[in-house]
Write an enzyme that holds these catalytic residues in place. Structure first.
Site, short mmCIF file in Angstrom:
data_model
loop_
_atom_site.label_atom_id
_atom_site.label_comp_id
_atom_site.label_asym_id
_atom_site.label_seq_id
_atom_site.Cartn_x
_atom_site.Cartn_y
_atom_site.Cartn_z
N LYS A 115 57.78 -43.08 64.99
CA LYS A 115 58.12 -41.91 64.12
C LYS A 115 56.81 -41.62 63.45
CE LYS A 115 61.64 -40.74 60.57
NZ LYS A 115 60.58 -40.02 59.79
N LYS A 312 63.14 -47.08 59.52
CA LYS A 312 61.89 -47.13 58.49
C LYS A 312 61.26 -48.46 58.20
CE LYS A 312 61.95 -43.00 56.35
NZ LYS A 312 60.93 -42.06 55.51
N CYS A 424 33.55 -36.40 31.49
CA CYS A 424 32.57 -36.39 30.69
C CYS A 424 31.88 -35.14 30.93
CB CYS A 424 31.67 -37.62 31.49
SG CYS A 424 30.02 -37.51 30.64
N CYS A 430 24.56 -37.05 32.16
CA CYS A 430 25.23 -38.50 32.37
C CYS A 430 24.61 -39.13 33.87
CB CYS A 430 26.62 -38.06 32.47
SG CYS A 430 27.49 -39.71 32.94
S1 IVH Z 1 63.35 -36.56 66.92
C1 IVH Z 1 67.33 -33.71 66.04
N1 IVH Z 1 61.61 -38.10 67.29
O1 IVH Z 1 61.05 -37.42 61.48
C2 IVH Z 1 66.33 -34.46 65.52
N2 IVH Z 1 61.71 -36.95 65.05
O2 IVH Z 1 63.29 -37.91 59.64
C3 IVH Z 1 65.13 -34.45 66.35
N3 IVH Z 1 59.86 -37.38 63.53
O3 IVH Z 1 62.86 -34.36 61.71
C4 IVH Z 1 63.97 -35.23 65.89
N4 IVH Z 1 58.60 -38.72 64.71
O4 IVH Z 1 60.32 -34.42 61.66
C5 IVH Z 1 62.06 -37.17 66.29
N5 IVH Z 1 59.79 -39.50 67.78
C6 IVH Z 1 60.25 -38.56 66.85
C7 IVH Z 1 59.85 -38.32 65.60
C8 IVH Z 1 60.58 -37.37 64.63
C9 IVH Z 1 58.76 -38.18 63.61
C10 IVH Z 1 60.36 -36.58 62.52
C11 IVH Z 1 60.94 -35.30 62.47
C12 IVH Z 1 62.23 -35.72 62.11
C13 IVH Z 1 62.18 -36.53 60.78
C14 IVH Z 1 63.27 -37.24 60.63
#
Ligand code: IVH
Length: 683
Positions: A115, A312, A424, A430
């Site tokens: 992610k 997360k 400052c 300085c």
């Molecule tokens: S799939 C329909 N894959 O995380 C949803 N999102 O918190 C498709 N993101 O909106 C999203 N890495 O901006 C997907 N490997 C990944 C991702 C990813 C980061 C972001 C993206 C999403 C958000 C959700």
């Protein structure tokens, strides 16, 4: 070269450069040297300049940037840009699987992905060409940032291979890799700008910049992970990503298919620690149902797809003890409180210090010496203190207060309206501000005096030889030879001495001498006016031509320059209002530094516009305002600043001021559009 030959060479070069971009930025496997690549790109840039009719919007030269976006157009998303449901534990992942199993009723294969912690983007391609890039915005509509996105070299402007739908959208994340982030923040600090807190904010700020050539310098990158448009021939998300890869998109190499929960948990646990070794930030893992039919059956809730979920990572947290708070004074005089902590291991590094940012942050934490504090490393590279363990607070601890006077020079600190930092104000007296200014002045992008460095500047300053920039040019062999510095060896802690020998001194004098040829824009950057970074200095130098013109410009003349707004204009006015600064400029001038722009007359391309005068106004698609003016001159025309009966044409871009148009109509001056103009210089 005639037009036909040019067109053929432009096509060849474009294809070749596209291939090398893909090798370098997507596959990380360069096939030629940087120098060879630059030569190809330069040839293409030159040809496109001479044959504007063959300069296409998907040319790889667009990666260099140049287009200006004054205002980002709002665009409706064709497919809503939803977010993902968040989970934080294995138990929640099991719940997610159970929900899916109940609806689908058969075994489900999952794909696990990283992610990415960046800015979500949707790219639309038509007939294989990138036509639009839109940020998430509120999920319904976002900002059109196409010009800026085109500067990202790993993003294909024209697709490779075949089988892509005639029109489709692909979604991904724009990120700023750690290396680019650190470089950019170093530069911002050098320029007196506030550094970005984390790569995500930096990426998002970069996409909203007006000048795309600045965005190009930010070295952004992008990973793609979802195609909302249906297309035939693929049955799974995994295949979809493989297809996208074959069209030239950058797809993460860590996309894996999982059949069991154990495989999913393995992936999560691996990346919870392995993420510290990635060259960019991720904030979790995304788990998706692989089969597209099953995805369709699962559908969406109002907020997110039912077929995907994110896991997360918890921000890593440890506790430590606050030993002391130091107050650091930077080059611009900003005072930053820094916590000295008992060393502690966190996310793969030993943390000894954490920024407390400013007086407000310090007060809201009510942090005290001896406190046990919680330290966290989230998206940020610098760890932060997120709280105090009050149960462990010692009864006799006392609240800490911010300082009132500069720890370096004793001047009373000031705080300007709208700013969070105490400063400052003693710029000229300085020590860290003086040394910082000297270091900035000699730095590579300013005067580039590499025979001087931080250590040597410190020695010159400590020996009383330099107090300001102009003093550098009063240095002589006799003054410098033999000056000493005492220090204690890191290993044996014994007293040691270093001194300036003949070779060092003559190198310094030589470097200073050579710096007298450095161009005006870099001198202007080097003298360190707050908010006047490299690009602004270039714009100011080319607009005003000399320090005399710049120092006498009033507010309205300053804000007329492209990209100069209120903040920069005020800073320039206040710098030139100080007699000490005027004296400094006079001394540097007397020493022989460049304070006027040496006009290199631009190459004459044609005489098509000979005898014609133009007033340029508004924003253009293919040129920045400075570039279009240069093009006019290159074809023999002349630029004037206001419309009169003698003006031949008013060259009107988008968002041109209405007064100019009215005036042109009143005195009968013809109004040209950008495409009229292009035609005029091409035929
Ligand atoms: S799939 C329909 N894959 O995380 C949803 N999102 O918190 C498709 N993101 O909106 C999203 N890495 O901006 C997907 N490997 C990944 C991702 C990813 C980061 C972001 C993206 C999403 C958000 C959700």
């Amino acid at each position: 070269m005639d037009a036909q030959q040019a067109q053929q060479r432009i096509n060849e070069l474009s294809e070749e450069i596209r291939r090398h971009n893909h090798n370098y930025y997507v596959l990380s496997k360069p096939a030629i040297s940087d120098y060879q690549f630059d030569m190809l790109l330069e040839e293409l840039i030159r040809l496109e300049k001479d044959f504007l009719e063959f300069s296409f919007p998907d040319s790889p030269t667009r990666h260099v940037g140049g287009g200006i976006t004054k205002e980002f157009k709002q665009v409706q998303h064709k497919y809503l840009m939803l977010s993902l449901g968040n989970t934080y534990s294995e138990e929640e992942i099991r719940d997610f699987e159970a929900r899916i199993h109940k609806i689908i009723g058969e075994d489900v294969e999952y794909v696990c992905e990283l992610k990415f912690d960046g800015v979500a983007i949707g790219l639309t391609y038509r007939e294989g060409r990138l036509v639009q890039a839109v940020t998430r915005g509120d999920g319904i509509q976002g900002d059109d940032v196409t010009t800026n996105i085109k500067t990202i070299r790993s993003i294909p402007l024209k697709l490779q291979g075949s089988g892509y739908p005639a029109e489709f959208e692909i979604r991904g994340e724009i990120i700023m890799p750690h290396a680019s982030f650190e470089k950019m923040n170093e530069r911002r600090i050098e320029d007196g700008d506030e550094p970005f807190a984390n790569p995500r904010n930096a990426a998002s700020g970069s996409l909203k910049m007006q000048d795309s050539s600045e965005v190009a310098k930010r070295k952004l990158d992008g990973f793609f992970y979802y195609i909302p448009t249906e297309f035939p021939g693929v049955k799974t998300h995994y295949e979809c990503m493989q297809a996208a890869k074959s069209w030239g998109f950058k797809i993460s190499e860590y996309v894996v298919r999982c059949k069991t929960s154990e495989e999913i948990f393995d992936y999560l646990n691996t990346w919870d620690t392995a993420r510290n070794e990635l060259p960019f930030d991720i904030d979790g893992v995304v788990i998706k149902v692989n089969n597209l039919k099953q995805q369709e059956a699962l559908g969406f809730t109002a907020k997110s797809p039912r077929w995907a979920i994110s896991y997360k990572f918890k921000a890593e947290q440890v506790s430590s003890v606050l030993l002391s708070v130091a107050f650091q004074v930077g080059r611009t005089g900003a005072v930053t409180p820094v916590a000295n902590l008992q060393p502690v291991q966190l996310a793969g590094t030993v943390v000894k210090r954490a920024s407390l940012h400013n007086a407000d942050v310090m007060a809201s934490l009510d942090i005290r010496i001896g406190d046990t504090v919680f330290v966290e490393k989230g998206g940020e590279i610098i760890p932060k203190i997120i709280g105090v363990d009050l149960e462990q607070r010692k009864a006799d601890s006392e609240p800490l207060s911010f300082i009132n006077t500069c720890p370096e020079c004793g001047a009373a600190l000031i705080k300007q309206e709208g700013e969070s930092a105490w400063r400052c104000p003693n710029e000229a007296g300085c020590p860290p501000q003086i040394k910082g200014k000297l270091e900035h002045f000699i730095s590579r992008k300013a005067m580039n005096i590499d025979s001087l460095g931080e250590g040597k500047i410190e020695m010159l300053y400590d020996n009383g030889l330099v107090h300001n920039l102009a003093d550098l040019y009063d240095l002589t062999f006799e003054k410098m030879i033999g000056i000493e510095k005492t220090y204690y060896g890191a290993e044996d802690n014994k007293e040691k001495k270093i001194s300036f020998r003949e070779k060092t001194v003559s190198n310094i004098l030589n470097g200073l001498d050579v710096s007298k040829n450095v161009s005006f824009d870099r001198v202007l950057y080097g003298i360190g006016i707050r908010f006047v970074g490299e690009t602004v200095a270039k714009k100011l130098a080319s607009h005003f031509g000399s320090i005399a013109n710049l120092s006498s410009a009033d507010y309205s003349a300053l804000v007329e320059v492209e990209e100069i707004g209120d903040k920069i204009a005020q800073s320039i006015l206040s710098w030139f209002s100080l007699p000490g600064n005027l004296e400094l400029v006079e001394r540097l001038k007397a020493a022989g530094l460049q304070f006027t722009l040496e006009e290199s007359p631009g190459a004459r391309v044609s005489v098509k516009l000979e005898g014609l005068t133009f007033v340029v106004s508004g924003v253009f698609q293919n040129f920045s305002r400075d570039d279009i003016k240069k093009t006019i001159e290159a074809h023999g025309g002349k630029n004037v600043s206001s419309v009169s009966a003698k003006t031949s044409y008013l060259l009107a871009g988008e968002k041109m001021g209405p007064e100019k148009r009215k005036k042109a109509e009143k005195v009968g001056v013809a109004i040209l559009s950008e495409s009229d103009f292009l035609e005029m210089i091409q035929t």
